[in-house]
Design a protein around this motif. Structure first.
Motif: not given
Length: 498
Positions: A135-150
């Motif tokens: 939360y700030g002037a730019d109100h940045l939002k981001t996602y990080s995903v790892t669909p699969i990991r072995i």
């Protein structure tokens, strides 16, 4: 209406009186030794305690087995809110400054893991997603995903706890199971003792009643003979004393009978209104127990043997752990997966990038001032001591089984001798009684014959009791039913589950 109400009151009173009488009424149960022991297995307090102890070990073993299966888990952080002043570098001012920061982070991970018992490693498959909002002037939002990991986490030369658990846990459970079966034999031994205590007490009461009848007839005959001056005054007084002593003995034996009946009732969970009439088991010469069969059964199933083997394995486990933890150890952690980040959830799973991780870890002891060497020596000496204890324990146990087989096989013959002695003592008593009535035997001979007969009867009952005690003690050592030639733990799990 009044007549009807009075009639109802009378009926109710009669029912109450009838119920009270029924509740106080004695219930006579004729029970054999087998019936007593079977009932003890089902409803005695000792059986309930033993079963609960076993079930504790049963669920502990089930927990171990569950640990060998794949484990699926979901880890989540639904919300992690942070509002604070943080240190930042301001490039324009060329100095660190404090800035306010406000963020919201959420995370979830679904993972499937499987232990590799033979190597001590762990293989896993997982998938995770995280979301970060600043939360700030730019109100940045981001996602990080790892669909699969072995991935794989594998110690290369370290201590493998799973390998030892695979050896020890089943043996530990088997020991607890056989301990439970053995505790049931403890109840059989206890039940046998209480049963024959009641049998012997009842026989003594019956003998005391017969002794009173005999004393009455002897006293009557003595008075007649005293009247014709066939016996002296002191002999007549001895007859009267014998009659008095017979009454005293009857009172004592009836008291012992009540105690024996109370003890057996308490063991079986009966109340005081139940009166057990024991059926004395008829003895028939059984075939002798084969010593080799008894030894093989005991060595395979007795919890004492299993406990010795468990101690030996645990000493080897401790030594193995001590040696490997004092050396250079290495482990590897490797994984391959797909990873991506995006400002939008829909595009976070598009065109994922590969993610590879390989890490080699080493632990090299350099200086421990002899601590590791001391631990190794302690573990080695402990293993040697346990090996000696196990060797001696096996020798002592084999000797115990052999002696119990010998006792049991000889006791069958002892019963035959006791039965013959009982029959002869009864014949001697009958003959002496007739001689006394004819004036051809004195009081000393008669009292001696009575005592010999009572002792012989008691010895016979004790011989039968000892026979069955030896049988269940032998069954307790071997956990083998020599009547059916089957192990006592056969179909065990199905029986316990009922």
């Amino acid at each position: 209406m009044r007549k009807k109400r009075a009639f109802c009151l009378i009926i109710s009173a009669l029912l109450v009186v009838g119920t009270a009488r029924a509740e106080g009424q004695k219930v006579v149960k004729e029970m054999s030794l087998d019936q007593v022991l079977n009932l003890a297995d089902k409803q005695s307090l000792d059986a309930f305690k033993a079963k609960n102890m076993y079930l504790s070990a049963y669920w502990e073993f089930k927990s171990y087995q569950a640990g060998l299966l794949p484990n699926l888990s979901l880890n989540m952080t639904p919300a992690s809110y942070n509002r604070s002043m943080v240190e930042r570098y301001d490039s324009q001012l060329n100095q660190d400054v404090f800035r306010p920061q406000q963020s919201l982070w959420t995370y979830s991970d679904l993972s499937l893991t499987q232990n590799i018992g033979s190597t001590g490693g762990i293989i896993y498959i997982d998938s995770d997603i995280s979301r970060l909002v600043n939360y700030g002037a730019d109100h940045l939002k981001t996602y990080s995903v790892t669909p699969i990991r072995i991935g794989l986490k594998q110690p290369l030369n370290g201590y493998n706890d799973y390998k030892w658990a695979k050896k020890i846990s089943p043996m530990k459970y088997e020991k607890e199971k056989q301990t439970y079966v053995q505790s049931l034999q403890d109840m059989k031994i206890k039940g046998t003792t209480l049963f024959f205590n009641l049998v012997l007490a009842k026989i003594k009461v019956d003998m005391a009643h017969k002794n009173i009848l005999t004393s009455d007839s002897m006293l009557a005959a003595g008075k007649q003979r005293f009247g014709i001056v066939a016996i002296q005054k002191d002999e007549l007084l001895n007859l009267e004393l014998s009659r008095y002593n017979a009454e005293v003995n009857l009172a004592e034996q009836e008291k012992e009978l009540k105690k024996s009946r109370f003890n057996l009732n308490s063991f079986l969970g009966f109340n005081e209104n139940t009166e057990i009439e024991p059926i004395v088991p008829e003895f028939s010469q059984r075939k002798e127990v084969d010593e080799q069969v008894a030894l093989e059964a005991a060595q395979k199933q007795n919890p004492t043997i299993l406990d010795l083997k468990q101690k030996q394995l645990e000493s080897e486990q401790t030594l193995d752990k001590t040696i490997k933890e004092s050396k250079v150890t290495a482990s590897i952690n490797a994984s391959y997966g797909l990873n991506q980040e995006s400002d939008h959830f829909k595009t976070a799973y598009k065109a994922p990038m590969s993610q590879e991780v390989v890490a080699l870890q080493l632990n090299v002891p350099i200086l421990d001032w002899g601590s590791a060497r001391g631990k190794r020596q302690m573990a080695q000496k402990n293993k040697e001591a346990v090996d000696i204890e196990v060797k001696q324990g096996l020798i002592d146990f084999d000797q115990q089984v052999r002696m119990k087989v010998l006792d049991f096989n000889l006791q069958g013959k002892q019963i035959l001798f006791s039965a013959k002695a009982d029959s002869l003592a009864r014949m001697v008593y009958d003959m002496t009684k007739k001689k006394f009535l004819l004036g051809k035997a004195d009081m000393v001979a008669l009292n001696s014959a009575v005592k010999a007969w009572m002792d012989a009867k008691e010895n016979y009952v004790n011989s039968v009791y000892t026979y069955w005690q030896y049988y269940y003690e032998l069954q307790q050592l071997t956990l083998f039913d020599f009547k059916t030639n089957r192990t006592l733990s056969e179909d065990f799990d199905a029986e316990v589950g009922k």
